[in-house]
Design a protein around this motif. Structure first.
Motif, PDB file in Angstrom:
ATOM      1  N   GLU A   1       1.034  -2.404  18.093  1.00 22.35           N
ATOM      2  CA  GLU A   1      -0.155  -1.549  18.045  1.00 22.35           C
ATOM      3  C   GLU A   1      -0.220  -0.641  19.264  1.00 22.35           C
ATOM      4  N   MET A   2       0.096  -1.169  20.424  1.00 22.91           N
ATOM      5  CA  MET A   2       0.096  -0.360  21.635  1.00 22.91           C
ATOM      6  C   MET A   2       1.160   0.731  21.569  1.00 22.91           C
ATOM      7  N   GLU A   3       2.333   0.392  21.036  1.00 23.22           N
ATOM      8  CA  GLU A   3       3.404   1.378  20.927  1.00 23.22           C
ATOM      9  C   GLU A   3       3.055   2.496  19.949  1.00 23.22           C
ATOM     10  N   GLU A   4       2.382   2.140  18.865  1.00 22.99           N
ATOM     11  CA  GLU A   4       2.117   3.118  17.813  1.00 22.99           C
ATOM     12  C   GLU A   4       0.971   4.070  18.132  1.00 22.99           C
ATOM     13  N   ILE A   5       0.348   3.894  19.295  1.00 22.01           N
ATOM     14  CA  ILE A   5      -0.616   4.905  19.752  1.00 22.01           C
ATOM     15  C   ILE A   5       0.088   6.261  19.872  1.00 22.01           C
TER      16      ILE A   5
ATOM     17  N   VAL B   1      -1.792  14.653  26.326  1.00 24.40           N
ATOM     18  CA  VAL B   1      -1.025  14.001  25.270  1.00 24.40           C
ATOM     19  C   VAL B   1       0.310  13.515  25.814  1.00 24.40           C
ATOM     20  N   ILE B   2       0.918  14.310  26.677  1.00 24.73           N
ATOM     21  CA  ILE B   2       2.215  13.924  27.254  1.00 24.73           C
ATOM     22  C   ILE B   2       2.086  12.632  28.047  1.00 24.73           C
ATOM     23  N   TYR B   3       1.017  12.496  28.821  1.00 25.35           N
ATOM     24  CA  TYR B   3       0.826  11.283  29.624  1.00 25.35           C
ATOM     25  C   TYR B   3       0.567  10.064  28.737  1.00 25.35           C
ATOM     26  N   ILE B   4      -0.146  10.266  27.646  1.00 27.53           N
ATOM     27  CA  ILE B   4      -0.390   9.154  26.730  1.00 27.53           C
ATOM     28  C   ILE B   4       0.921   8.688  26.103  1.00 27.53           C
ATOM     29  N   LEU B   5       1.767   9.634  25.711  1.00 33.35           N
ATOM     30  CA  LEU B   5       3.066   9.284  25.141  1.00 33.35           C
ATOM     31  C   LEU B   5       3.928   8.533  26.154  1.00 33.35           C
ATOM     32  N   MET B   6       3.850   8.940  27.401  1.00 37.44           N
ATOM     33  CA  MET B   6       4.599   8.230  28.445  1.00 37.44           C
ATOM     34  C   MET B   6       4.070   6.800  28.609  1.00 37.44           C
ATOM     35  N   GLN B   7       2.759   6.639  28.498  1.00 37.05           N
ATOM     36  CA  GLN B   7       2.167   5.311  28.641  1.00 37.05           C
ATOM     37  C   GLN B   7       2.624   4.369  27.539  1.00 37.05           C
ATOM     38  N   THR B   8       2.772   4.873  26.339  1.00 38.47           N
ATOM     39  CA  THR B   8       3.167   4.022  25.220  1.00 38.47           C
ATOM     40  C   THR B   8       4.633   3.605  25.289  1.00 38.47           C
ATOM     41  N   LYS B   9       5.407   4.170  26.176  1.00 38.84           N
ATOM     42  CA  LYS B   9       6.803   3.764  26.343  1.00 38.84           C
ATOM     43  C   LYS B   9       6.919   2.378  26.983  1.00 38.84           C
ATOM     44  N   SER B  10       5.892   1.965  27.704  1.00 42.29           N
ATOM     45  CA  SER B  10       5.867   0.620  28.299  1.00 42.29           C
ATOM     46  C   SER B  10       4.557  -0.055  27.913  1.00 42.29           C
ATOM     47  N   PRO B  11       4.439  -0.473  26.654  1.00 44.56           N
ATOM     48  CA  PRO B  11       3.159  -1.005  26.166  1.00 44.56           C
ATOM     49  C   PRO B  11       2.839  -2.382  26.748  1.00 44.56           C
ATOM     50  N   THR B  12       1.562  -2.687  26.786  1.00 50.33           N
ATOM     51  CA  THR B  12       1.121  -4.008  27.220  1.00 50.33           C
ATOM     52  C   THR B  12       1.510  -5.035  26.169  1.00 50.33           C
ATOM     53  N   ALA B  13       2.008  -6.192  26.621  1.00 48.85           N
ATOM     54  CA  ALA B  13       2.436  -7.239  25.693  1.00 48.85           C
ATOM     55  C   ALA B  13       2.205  -8.596  26.335  1.00 48.85           C
ATOM     56  N   LEU B  14       2.140  -9.624  25.496  1.00 49.80           N
ATOM     57  CA  LEU B  14       2.072 -10.991  26.012  1.00 49.80           C
ATOM     58  C   LEU B  14       3.441 -11.368  26.560  1.00 49.80           C
ATOM     59  N   GLU B  15       3.461 -11.864  27.789  1.00 48.92           N
ATOM     60  CA  GLU B  15       4.722 -12.220  28.429  1.00 48.92           C
ATOM     61  C   GLU B  15       4.632 -13.633  28.987  1.00 48.92           C
ATOM     62  N   ALA B  16       5.734 -14.363  28.892  1.00 49.76           N
ATOM     63  CA  ALA B  16       5.833 -15.694  29.476  1.00 49.76           C
ATOM     64  C   ALA B  16       6.433 -15.568  30.868  1.00 49.76           C
ATOM     65  N   GLY B  17       5.620 -15.851  31.883  1.00 54.84           N
ATOM     66  CA  GLY B  17       6.094 -15.734  33.246  1.00 54.84           C
ATOM     67  C   GLY B  17       6.369 -14.316  33.675  1.00 54.84           C
ATOM     68  N   ASN B  18       5.770 -13.341  32.995  1.00 55.90           N
ATOM     69  CA  ASN B  18       5.915 -11.917  33.323  1.00 55.90           C
ATOM     70  C   ASN B  18       7.344 -11.405  33.191  1.00 55.90           C
ATOM     71  N   PHE B  19       8.189 -12.129  32.434  1.00 52.52           N
ATOM     72  CA  PHE B  19       9.543 -11.599  32.239  1.00 52.52           C
ATOM     73  C   PHE B  19      10.093 -11.857  30.833  1.00 52.52           C
ATOM     74  N   VAL B  20       9.469 -12.745  30.059  1.00 54.11           N
ATOM     75  CA  VAL B  20       9.896 -12.985  28.677  1.00 54.11           C
ATOM     76  C   VAL B  20       8.809 -12.479  27.746  1.00 54.11           C
TER      77      VAL B  20
END
Length: 394
Positions: A324-328, A348-367
């Motif tokens: 969902e975060m990526e598809e913004i 719009v350009i900055y929003i597209l750049m933000q979606t390149k590294s979307p927020t996600a659930l991570e285990a230990g901040n690396f998985v």
């Protein structure tokens, strides 16, 4: 009339989770006082007993292989319950902010299509998470029915000091070591059942609480995507409306990051424990099939299903949040961005750049916890299980 409808939506989306988590002091919208602290301490103490007593049982060496596996399973689940309850108590602001934001979303929404999206995510949260907790409670009830039936049939004489008593979870030697009287055997069974129910709530209840609000955030991102796609450049106050969407995007990112940071360490421990337990319970299932032990086959399947369900939910919802975060960015691309004023096009350009590294659930901040991680864990676990199966057949 509309205000009452939104309040009904709040009750629909949150009441079951309040019923699960308020008794252990984890409900984010409660009044934080001495009573909430006492409830949290009660939940942690019950989960801790489920760690201590099975550990003593293994240490005292009066359990067989089957009971050792039961001890390990209960111990691991209880460790997760203690970790979740303790972390949610120490860092409650992430859940408080998200649940308060959810209440505000229901009170301020006026679009029926957006309301339908929120209701759909609330229904998914209720159905999935409540099912998970109810199955956990059902499993606890099965564990207490066996010793009660055994006692009712008169197979054990509880007045005999040499009698081997059955308990909901392996604790006979530990209770004897602590000089626990056998005369209150029934009361002990009922007390252990309460401890198991509270311990299950500290684990699965907290899972339900977290996954439900994560689904709500996913629903809000879904609504934001629709607003970006259908953004109307012909309406007045175009700059104000687009800036409002940008601020909403930043706000949702902040809420999602708070949730991801809160669960990061717990997910690392949880993935490790579930991976180990999948191998152990799968090995037990293989042995039960080999000796035609129907009861053990059913028990192993029930436990395996519980762990696989828990892993599946975190992976699927984590994957959903990330997508969902990526598809913004895709939603903005599908809009009439080419007709936007120059000032908006820069944003719009900055929003597209933000979606390149979307927020996600991570285990230990690396998985990253998504369906790819889920498949990797299953493949690795079943590979080890295949090795163990070959070893017992040689």
């Amino acid at each position: 009339m509309a205000n009452e409808r939104w309040k009904d939506d709040i009750a629909y989306a949150m009441t079951p989770f309040k019923l699960f988590t308020w008794p252990i002091g984890m409900w984010p919208l409660q009044d934080y006082n001495i009573f909430s602290v006492l409830r949290s301490v009660f939940g942690i103490c019950c989960a801790s007993l489920l760690v201590i007593l099975p550990s003593m049982e293994i240490y005292l060496g009066c359990t067989d292989v089957e009971q050792n596996i039961d001890c390990l399973m209960i111990l691991c689940c209880s460790v997760l319950g203690v970790l979740k309850t303790t972390r949610f108590c120490i860092y409650p602001n992430s859940l408080i902010n998200n649940y308060k934001s959810a209440v505000n979303d229901y009170l301020t929404i006026v679009n029926t299509k957006e309301r339908d999206i929120m209701r759909k995510h609330a229904f998914i949260g209720r159905y999935i998470c409540c099912s998970m907790v109810c199955v956990s409670y059902f499993s606890c009830m099965i564990y207490v029915i066996i010793p009660l039936m055994n006692y009712g049939q008169g197979n054990q004489n509880v007045t005999d000091e040499d009698a081997i008593l059955m308990y909901p979870f392996p604790s006979r030697c530990a209770l004897e070591y602590l000089n626990f009287p056998k005369s209150i055997y029934i009361i002990t069974i009922l007390a252990e059942e309460v401890i198991m129910l509270v311990g299950a709530t500290t684990n699965q209840g907290n899972n339900a609480l977290f996954l439900n609000i994560t689904l709500h955030v996913c629903g809000q991102v879904n609504i934001l995507r629709i607003n970006f796609t259908n953004f109307d450049v012909t309406s007045p106050r175009i700059y104000e409306r687009f800036n409002a969407l940008i601020q909403r995007h930043q706000y949702l990112i902040r809420l999602a990051r708070e949730l991801a940071d809160l669960i990061s360490f717990i997910l690392l421990i949880e993935l490790f424990i579930i991976s180990i337990l999948l191998c152990i319970m799968g090995f037990q299932f293989t042995l039960a099939l080999k000796v035609n032990d129907t009861f053990m086959v059913g028990k192993s399947l029930m436990v395996l299903s519980a762990f696989l369900t828990q892993l599946t939910l975190y992976s699927a919802i984590g994957n959903y949040l990330r997508s969902e975060m990526e598809e913004i960015g895709l939603s903005i691309y599908q809009s009439t961005w080419y007709s936007y004023p120059k000032e908006i096009t820069k944003n719009v350009i900055y929003i597209l750049m933000q979606t390149k590294s979307p927020t996600a659930l991570e285990a230990g901040n690396f998985v990253i916890v998504n369906l790819s991680t889920y498949m990797s864990i299953l493949k690795t676990s079943f590979s080890y299980l295949s090795v163990l199966r070959i070893m017992i057949e040689v």
